[in-house]
Design a protein around this motif. Structure first.
Motif, mmCIF file in Angstrom:
data_model
loop_
_atom_site.group_PDB
_atom_site.id
_atom_site.type_symbol
_atom_site.label_atom_id
_atom_site.label_comp_id
_atom_site.label_asym_id
_atom_site.label_seq_id
_atom_site.Cartn_x
_atom_site.Cartn_y
_atom_site.Cartn_z
ATOM 1 N N PHE A 1 0.807 -1.228 0.000
ATOM 2 C CA PHE A 1 0.000 0.000 0.000
ATOM 3 C C PHE A 1 0.836 1.272 0.000
ATOM 4 N N ASN A 2 1.994 1.251 0.653
ATOM 5 C CA ASN A 2 2.850 2.444 0.632
ATOM 6 C C ASN A 2 3.407 2.702 -0.765
ATOM 7 N N ARG A 3 3.818 1.646 -1.442
ATOM 8 C CA ARG A 3 4.342 1.807 -2.804
ATOM 9 C C ARG A 3 3.228 2.226 -3.757
ATOM 10 N N SER A 4 2.050 1.676 -3.544
ATOM 11 C CA SER A 4 0.898 2.075 -4.350
ATOM 12 C C SER A 4 0.593 3.552 -4.139
ATOM 13 N N LEU A 5 0.550 3.975 -2.895
ATOM 14 C CA LEU A 5 0.261 5.372 -2.561
ATOM 15 C C LEU A 5 1.250 6.318 -3.219
ATOM 16 N N SER A 6 2.538 5.973 -3.157
ATOM 17 C CA SER A 6 3.573 6.829 -3.730
ATOM 18 C C SER A 6 3.342 7.050 -5.225
ATOM 19 N N ASN A 7 2.994 5.989 -5.935
ATOM 20 C CA ASN A 7 2.780 6.120 -7.378
ATOM 21 C C ASN A 7 1.506 6.890 -7.701
ATOM 22 N N PHE A 8 0.449 6.662 -6.944
ATOM 23 C CA PHE A 8 -0.790 7.408 -7.194
ATOM 24 C C PHE A 8 -0.620 8.885 -6.845
ATOM 25 N N GLN A 9 0.148 9.193 -5.826
ATOM 26 C CA GLN A 9 0.382 10.603 -5.487
ATOM 27 C C GLN A 9 1.182 11.314 -6.588
ATOM 28 N N LYS A 10 2.128 10.583 -7.189
ATOM 29 C CA LYS A 10 2.875 11.173 -8.304
ATOM 30 C C LYS A 10 1.964 11.342 -9.524
ATOM 31 N N ALA A 11 1.050 10.397 -9.700
ATOM 32 C CA ALA A 11 0.059 10.542 -10.778
ATOM 33 C C ALA A 11 -0.820 11.763 -10.528
ATOM 34 N N ASP A 12 -1.181 11.993 -9.275
ATOM 35 C CA ASP A 12 -2.000 13.153 -8.912
ATOM 36 C C ASP A 12 -1.277 14.455 -9.231
ATOM 37 N N ALA A 13 0.046 14.467 -9.033
ATOM 38 C CA ALA A 13 0.825 15.670 -9.359
ATOM 39 C C ALA A 13 0.832 15.925 -10.868
ATOM 40 N N LEU A 14 0.801 14.842 -11.652
ATOM 41 C CA LEU A 14 0.806 14.987 -13.107
ATOM 42 C C LEU A 14 -0.574 15.315 -13.654
ATOM 43 N N LYS A 15 -1.611 14.799 -12.992
ATOM 44 C CA LYS A 15 -2.990 15.022 -13.459
ATOM 45 C C LYS A 15 -3.863 15.379 -12.263
ATOM 46 N N PRO A 16 -3.779 16.620 -11.798
ATOM 47 C CA PRO A 16 -4.534 17.017 -10.605
ATOM 48 C C PRO A 16 -6.047 16.963 -10.844
ATOM 49 N N ASP A 17 -6.755 16.785 -9.741
ATOM 50 C CA ASP A 17 -8.230 16.856 -9.752
ATOM 51 C C ASP A 17 -8.874 15.801 -10.651
ATOM 52 N N ASP A 18 -8.259 14.636 -10.698
ATOM 53 C CA ASP A 18 -8.864 13.495 -11.382
ATOM 54 C C ASP A 18 -9.515 12.614 -10.320
ATOM 55 N N ASP A 19 -10.822 12.407 -10.423
ATOM 56 C CA ASP A 19 -11.525 11.716 -9.335
ATOM 57 C C ASP A 19 -11.059 10.270 -9.160
ATOM 58 N N GLU A 20 -10.659 9.609 -10.257
ATOM 59 C CA GLU A 20 -10.199 8.221 -10.137
ATOM 60 C C GLU A 20 -8.875 8.145 -9.394
ATOM 61 N N ILE A 21 -7.970 9.059 -9.694
ATOM 62 C CA ILE A 21 -6.674 9.068 -9.004
ATOM 63 C C ILE A 21 -6.874 9.402 -7.525
ATOM 64 N N LEU A 22 -7.706 10.397 -7.236
ATOM 65 C CA LEU A 22 -7.976 10.757 -5.838
ATOM 66 C C LEU A 22 -8.638 9.595 -5.099
ATOM 67 N N TYR A 23 -9.529 8.893 -5.774
ATOM 68 C CA TYR A 23 -10.167 7.715 -5.179
ATOM 69 C C TYR A 23 -9.129 6.652 -4.832
ATOM 70 N N ASN A 24 -8.199 6.411 -5.740
ATOM 71 C CA ASN A 24 -7.167 5.401 -5.477
ATOM 72 C C ASN A 24 -6.256 5.806 -4.322
ATOM 73 N N ILE A 25 -5.959 7.094 -4.216
ATOM 74 C CA ILE A 25 -5.164 7.564 -3.071
ATOM 75 C C ILE A 25 -5.942 7.332 -1.778
ATOM 76 N N SER A 26 -7.223 7.639 -1.793
ATOM 77 C CA SER A 26 -8.036 7.455 -0.579
ATOM 78 C C SER A 26 -8.090 5.977 -0.175
ATOM 79 N N LYS A 27 -8.155 5.083 -1.167
ATOM 80 C CA LYS A 27 -8.156 3.641 -0.872
ATOM 81 C C LYS A 27 -6.865 3.213 -0.182
ATOM 82 N N CYS A 28 -5.738 3.707 -0.683
ATOM 83 C CA CYS A 28 -4.446 3.379 -0.072
ATOM 84 C C CYS A 28 -4.391 3.879 1.370
#
Length: 218
Positions: free
Chosen positions: A142-169
């Protein structure tokens, strides 16, 4: 006229001669249909496929790999993108697609390595971060997953799917208040996302609400 050729020139001429036998046209470029393959890579026998690959230019090889991925011919796609990587041609995408083919054949370790290589070669390349985030989550990293989704969020802010995946982690890591913050953001962006609603329902359960009040820093 006679001419003395270097080893490299002879190799290029040999490729051109072979290409007269294996003519290969791109079937799609930039969304526009051009023409079908004159020799379909799916139809080349396995025992002749390596020779067939050596007749192709870098562009043709790359397009053949993508065609094979789309048609789920993963073993040939693996050979094709391994060959495409050698001259460092579109190296980030070639590594990413090689990772896709490897994961599709259940070679997860090598697939992850190539996704990470694609990400490292091009830190602005969103798709490897999403793939890595997903596969690490599915395998409870989950920590490795979170790190990658957070970097995805930096590249594509305000995407509900990415934010959802971060919340799951964050939910899995018991960082409930942070999970709630990301889930709320996702819900505001897309109120119709039922998966986000599911996370919010969990976070609003009485026992978790108590933990959120007790440990506000999390």
């Amino acid at each position: 006229r006679n001419e003395i050729l270097s080893k490299e020139k002879m190799y290029e001429k040999d490729k051109k001669f072979h290409a007269l036998i294996y003519r290969f046209l791109v079937d799609n470029y930039g969304g526009f249909s051009i023409s079908p393959f004159q020799i379909n890579p799916l139809e080349v026998p396995d025992n002749k496929y390596v020779g067939f690959m050596h007749t192709l230019s870098n562009d043709q090889l790359f397009n053949a790999g993508n065609y094979l991925i789309r048609n789920k011919s993963y073993n040939k796609a693996i050979l094709t993108f391994e060959e495409s990587i050698h001259p460092h041609f579109k190296e980030d995408t070639s590594n990413f697609q090689l990772g896709n083919a490897l994961v599709a054949t259940n070679d997860l370790v090598k697939g992850i390595e190539h996704w990470e290589q694609a990400r490292n070669l091009n830190p602005q390349y969103l798709e490897p971060f999403l793939k890595l985030g997903t596969i690490f989550f599915e395998n409870s990293h989950f920590n490795r997953s979170l790190s990658n989704f957070q970097k995805a969020d930096a590249l594509k802010p305000d995407d509900d799917e990415i934010l959802y995946n971060i919340s799951k982690c964050l939910l899995q890591l018991e960082r409930y208040n942070q999970a709630y913050g990301y889930a709320e953001r996702a819900h505001k962006i897309n109120p119709k996302n039922k998966f986000v609603e599911g996370v919010l329902d969990i976070l609003n359960q009485s026992d978790i609400k108590k933990l959120r009040k007790k440990f506000p820093e999390n």
